[in-house]
Scaffold this motif. Sequence first.
Motif, PDB file in Angstrom:
ATOM      1  N   ILE A 329      75.549  -0.778  65.337  1.00 34.41           N
ATOM      2  CA  ILE A 329      75.211   0.602  65.010  1.00 34.41           C
ATOM      3  C   ILE A 329      75.550   1.449  66.239  1.00 34.41           C
ATOM      4  CG2 ILE A 329      73.394   2.193  64.242  1.00 34.41           C
ATOM      5  CD1 ILE A 329      71.845  -0.476  63.428  1.00 34.41           C
ATOM      6  N   PRO A 330      76.753   2.027  66.298  1.00 32.94           N
ATOM      7  CA  PRO A 330      77.149   2.783  67.483  1.00 32.94           C
ATOM      8  C   PRO A 330      76.312   4.048  67.639  1.00 32.94           C
ATOM      9  CG  PRO A 330      78.798   3.020  65.752  1.00 32.94           C
ATOM     10  CD  PRO A 330      77.803   2.013  65.260  1.00 32.94           C
ATOM     11  N   ALA A 331      76.017   4.390  68.898  1.00 31.83           N
ATOM     12  CA  ALA A 331      75.161   5.541  69.188  1.00 31.83           C
ATOM     13  C   ALA A 331      75.813   6.402  70.260  1.00 31.83           C
ATOM     14  CB  ALA A 331      73.775   5.076  69.632  1.00 31.83           C
ATOM     15  N   LYS A 332      76.678   7.313  69.831  1.00 32.29           N
ATOM     16  CA  LYS A 332      77.321   8.239  70.765  1.00 32.29           C
ATOM     17  C   LYS A 332      76.257   9.061  71.491  1.00 32.29           C
ATOM     18  CE  LYS A 332      81.947   8.111  70.213  1.00 32.29           C
ATOM     19  NZ  LYS A 332      82.899   8.038  71.327  1.00 32.29           N
ATOM     20  N   THR A 333      76.398   9.182  72.793  1.00 36.20           N
ATOM     21  CA  THR A 333      75.496   9.941  73.700  1.00 36.20           C
ATOM     22  C   THR A 333      74.148   9.263  73.896  1.00 36.20           C
ATOM     23  OG1 THR A 333      74.386  11.416  72.101  1.00 36.20           O
ATOM     24  CG2 THR A 333      76.574  12.109  72.908  1.00 36.20           C
ATOM     25  N   GLY A 334      73.960   8.070  73.339  1.00 39.52           N
ATOM     26  CA  GLY A 334      72.654   7.409  73.443  1.00 39.52           C
ATOM     27  C   GLY A 334      72.532   6.451  74.605  1.00 39.52           C
ATOM     28  N   GLY A 335      73.440   6.585  75.591  1.00 36.10           N
ATOM     29  CA  GLY A 335      73.521   5.584  76.648  1.00 36.10           C
ATOM     30  C   GLY A 335      72.523   5.728  77.764  1.00 36.10           C
ATOM     31  N   SER A 336      71.247   5.693  77.437  1.00 32.70           N
ATOM     32  CA  SER A 336      70.204   5.644  78.488  1.00 32.70           C
ATOM     33  C   SER A 336      69.223   4.538  78.142  1.00 32.70           C
ATOM     34  CB  SER A 336      69.463   6.981  78.577  1.00 32.70           C
ATOM     35  OG  SER A 336      68.572   7.146  77.493  1.00 32.70           O
ATOM     36  N   ARG A 337      68.711   3.901  79.158  1.00 35.85           N
ATOM     37  CA  ARG A 337      67.755   2.814  78.914  1.00 35.85           C
ATOM     38  C   ARG A 337      66.508   3.332  78.210  1.00 35.85           C
ATOM     39  NH1 ARG A 337      67.678  -2.218  80.871  1.00 35.85           N
ATOM     40  NH2 ARG A 337      69.183  -1.713  82.496  1.00 35.85           N
ATOM     41  N   ASP A 383      83.211  -5.334  76.608  1.00 34.35           N
ATOM     42  CA  ASP A 383      84.248  -4.313  76.524  1.00 34.35           C
ATOM     43  C   ASP A 383      84.981  -4.378  75.188  1.00 34.35           C
ATOM     44  OD1 ASP A 383      85.439  -2.146  78.129  1.00 34.35           O
ATOM     45  OD2 ASP A 383      87.300  -3.258  77.783  1.00 34.35           O
ATOM     46  N   ALA A 384      85.105  -5.574  74.620  1.00 36.37           N
ATOM     47  CA  ALA A 384      85.744  -5.703  73.301  1.00 36.37           C
ATOM     48  C   ALA A 384      84.918  -4.973  72.232  1.00 36.37           C
ATOM     49  CB  ALA A 384      85.902  -7.172  72.936  1.00 36.37           C
ATOM     50  N   VAL A 385      83.585  -5.081  72.340  1.00 36.85           N
ATOM     51  CA  VAL A 385      82.704  -4.349  71.421  1.00 36.85           C
ATOM     52  C   VAL A 385      82.913  -2.845  71.591  1.00 36.85           C
ATOM     53  CG1 VAL A 385      80.291  -3.776  70.914  1.00 36.85           C
ATOM     54  CG2 VAL A 385      80.948  -6.167  71.271  1.00 36.85           C
ATOM     55  N   ARG A 386      82.930  -2.395  72.829  1.00 38.24           N
ATOM     56  CA  ARG A 386      83.090  -0.960  73.106  1.00 38.24           C
ATOM     57  C   ARG A 386      84.399  -0.437  72.533  1.00 38.24           C
ATOM     58  NH1 ARG A 386      85.675   2.295  76.533  1.00 38.24           N
ATOM     59  NH2 ARG A 386      86.670   0.570  77.659  1.00 38.24           N
ATOM     60  N   GLN A 387      85.473  -1.189  72.751  1.00 38.16           N
ATOM     61  CA  GLN A 387      86.779  -0.721  72.292  1.00 38.16           C
ATOM     62  C   GLN A 387      86.871  -0.731  70.762  1.00 38.16           C
ATOM     63  OE1 GLN A 387      90.356  -1.621  74.339  1.00 38.16           O
ATOM     64  NE2 GLN A 387      89.295  -2.450  76.135  1.00 38.16           N
ATOM     65  N   GLN A 388      86.304  -1.749  70.138  1.00 40.50           N
ATOM     66  CA  GLN A 388      86.322  -1.787  68.672  1.00 40.50           C
ATOM     67  C   GLN A 388      85.625  -0.563  68.079  1.00 40.50           C
ATOM     68  OE1 GLN A 388      84.829  -5.389  66.731  1.00 40.50           O
ATOM     69  NE2 GLN A 388      84.275  -4.204  64.902  1.00 40.50           N
ATOM     70  N   LEU A 389      84.522  -0.140  68.709  1.00 43.61           N
ATOM     71  CA  LEU A 389      83.718   0.954  68.162  1.00 43.61           C
ATOM     72  C   LEU A 389      84.113   2.321  68.697  1.00 43.61           C
ATOM     73  CD1 LEU A 389      80.272  -0.872  68.417  1.00 43.61           C
ATOM     74  CD2 LEU A 389      81.652  -0.554  66.367  1.00 43.61           C
ATOM     75  N   GLY A 390      85.068   2.354  69.633  1.00 51.75           N
ATOM     76  CA  GLY A 390      85.514   3.629  70.191  1.00 51.75           C
ATOM     77  C   GLY A 390      84.463   4.309  71.032  1.00 51.75           C
ATOM     78  N   LEU A 391      83.700   3.536  71.796  1.00 51.71           N
ATOM     79  CA  LEU A 391      82.618   4.098  72.610  1.00 51.71           C
ATOM     80  C   LEU A 391      83.079   4.328  74.045  1.00 51.71           C
ATOM     81  CD1 LEU A 391      79.692   1.901  71.225  1.00 51.71           C
ATOM     82  CD2 LEU A 391      80.269   4.264  70.595  1.00 51.71           C
ATOM     83  N   GLU A 392      82.371   5.215  74.733  1.00 45.74           N
ATOM     84  CA  GLU A 392      82.730   5.589  76.095  1.00 45.74           C
ATOM     85  C   GLU A 392      81.498   5.577  76.987  1.00 45.74           C
ATOM     86  OE1 GLU A 392      85.767   5.954  76.999  1.00 45.74           O
ATOM     87  OE2 GLU A 392      86.753   6.048  75.033  1.00 45.74           O
ATOM     88  N   GLU A 393      81.695   5.995  78.210  1.00 43.34           N
ATOM     89  CA  GLU A 393      80.590   6.143  79.161  1.00 43.34           C
ATOM     90  C   GLU A 393      79.526   7.074  78.549  1.00 43.34           C
ATOM     91  OE1 GLU A 393      79.797   8.482  83.418  1.00 43.34           O
ATOM     92  OE2 GLU A 393      81.760   8.509  82.437  1.00 43.34           O
ATOM     93  N   GLY A 394      78.275   6.682  78.692  1.00 46.77           N
ATOM     94  CA  GLY A 394      77.182   7.491  78.147  1.00 46.77           C
ATOM     95  C   GLY A 394      76.825   7.178  76.716  1.00 46.77           C
ATOM     96  N   ASP A 395      77.527   6.203  76.108  1.00 44.18           N
ATOM     97  CA  ASP A 395      77.236   5.807  74.728  1.00 44.18           C
ATOM     98  C   ASP A 395      76.459   4.494  74.718  1.00 44.18           C
ATOM     99  OD1 ASP A 395      78.688   8.015  73.965  1.00 44.18           O
ATOM    100  OD2 ASP A 395      80.530   6.877  73.569  1.00 44.18           O
ATOM    101  N   ALA A 396      75.919   4.168  73.553  1.00 45.05           N
ATOM    102  CA  ALA A 396      75.161   2.919  73.396  1.00 45.05           C
ATOM    103  C   ALA A 396      75.507   2.306  72.044  1.00 45.05           C
ATOM    104  CB  ALA A 396      73.661   3.180  73.499  1.00 45.05           C
ATOM    105  N   CYS A 397      75.023   1.103  71.834  1.00 49.23           N
ATOM    106  CA  CYS A 397      75.211   0.440  70.546  1.00 49.23           C
ATOM    107  C   CYS A 397      74.029  -0.489  70.304  1.00 49.23           C
ATOM    108  CB  CYS A 397      76.517  -0.353  70.542  1.00 49.23           C
ATOM    109  SG  CYS A 397      76.922  -1.028  68.918  1.00 49.23           S
ATOM    110  N   PHE A 398      73.564  -0.536  69.050  1.00 50.68           N
ATOM    111  CA  PHE A 398      72.455  -1.417  68.668  1.00 50.68           C
ATOM    112  C   PHE A 398      72.974  -2.473  67.704  1.00 50.68           C
ATOM    113  CE2 PHE A 398      70.782   2.689  69.860  1.00 50.68           C
ATOM    114  CZ  PHE A 398      69.781   2.348  70.748  1.00 50.68           C
TER     115      PHE A 398
END
Length: 599
Positions: A329-337, A383-398
């Motif tokens: 479940i990609p979460a753009k801008t959700g990249g904080s602990r 990084d493979a997960v990040r690239q598959q989902l098109g995520l960047e710095e500051g993003d998160a994924c659940f």
Amino acid sequence: MHRYRSHTCAALNKSAVGETARLSGWVHRVRDHGGVLFIDLRDHYGMTQVVADPDSAAFAAAEKVRGEWVIRVDGKVRARTEETVNSNMATGEIELYAEEIEILSASKELPVPVFGEPDYPEDLRLKYRFLDLRRETLHANIVKRTQIIAEMRKAMGESGFTEYSTPILTASSPEGARDFLVPSRIHPGNFYALPQAPQQYKQLLMASGFDRYFQIAPCFRDEDPRADRLPGEFYQLDLEMSFVEQEDILTTMEPVIRDVFKAFAKGKPVTEDFPRIPYDVALRKYGSDKPDLRNPIEMEAVTEHFAGSGFKVFANMIAKDEKVEVWAIPAKTGGSRAFCDRMNSWAQSQGQPGLGYIFWRKEGEEITGAGPLAKNIGPERTDAVRQQLGLEEGDACFFVAGFPDQFVKFAGEARTRVGDELELTDKERFALCWIVDFPFYEWNEDDKRIDFAHNPFSMPQGGLEALKSADGDEGLLALKAFQYDMVCNGFEIASGGIRNHSPETMIAAFGHAGLGAEVVEERFGGLYRAFQYGVPPHGGMAAGIDRIVMLLVGAKNLREVTLFPMNQQAQDLLMSAPAEASPAQLRELGLRILPQKKD
């Protein structure tokens, strides 16, 4: 002059200055400004300010009136001074100088407020619904409802449909809910049922050669209430068409519903071309067969990145059963602990063990993953997960893992939660789509048998041949139906299908659900007989009027768009229903009430 009014409380404007006018309405509120009384007089149409000063012959009567008294006022129309003009009122440039006030009806102290929009106990509001309906927002919602229905009727007429009324007293029919039964006095021991929908009647109309039917139809279902479903009754835009395929119905009804939304959207964007999303795809991408497409999050399977990884919880599950999947479940801008921990805590509050996550941050020139999962699966897989989902710095994924049919509902709820928490969901538009290719059958776990997944009158894709060639339960469960839903902002607002008009196919379809030919003939005799005498291929749908109105006026609850609804316990507190029947009534119907067993 008319006994009660020459104008409504919304009709007077600057052009009437100097004229004598007569208004009648409710006293919305009274204000005393240094001995001068200002009365806001309200009727169905609007509000006018009435003024009475000590020099007015009406002043003594004006001093008596209180909120919600009904009065008649005769007076002169005056222009307001520039500094007292109220641009928020249609009549804000004028006031009525009272010369005579007649009290038509006094009011006791109100049990619920009418002025303003305070939050008040719902049961009290429903008991005094006639007062509740005087509130500005609720009154406007009900008026808007009638306008929306009128627009639907107009659009259906322009699309070549004719409105026909079908019976209210009918036979019991399995539509997926309990029937309301009505005992017959003339035929003791027998019962009518209130229609859950005009399903069989509208199909019989097609068999009778009426072609394009529609109706603003009342439907009755004895089911538990919830926010988007009222107990007892609801209304739907019901329709049926002859000599059509699925595409004909979609292309006919899409512009009708789209244009109704546009007419009442208050400038909010409305989807132009509705996406058509297969049921299976909707579940995998959005975790729901009624997805809110205002939320841009699309889930993806990332099982391969966890198979054989250092995160043993997922890796062991995958190794043990090939049907296990891991969804992201990609979460753009959700990249904080902090946010990831909040989501994890929310998952636990939902009865889940937790919600795994990775969030990405920049270290030098590198984007690196952080969190327990990232450490366990290593930088390459992260990084493979990040690239598959098109995520960047500051993003998160659940991540959720297991058998998809067991976690899909939770995954969908997590997607919604992420979209709302991160304000990714655009609340200022209406996002509509079609969900197509529904399963024809589903597994009934309670009875351990095949059952209809949706509407038993739908045609299976492939027809009779598909039913005959299906390989066991697994083959039957793989069958799709010519069935479709229309969805808006996460709500199913319409449902329909191409009908099974072949007697042989009908017998075969019901047979797989455990209902033999004799049962079909007994329970659906009228429809089954009609199919023996030449019936056109036909299909249709029904759109939920209450839900559409709720969406268009921005209400949170169907009771805010319905005149006299029941409460959550299916009680009409205004009319005290349901109520006991008298012994004489029961005797006439040949009924007696058995005492309820105590638990």
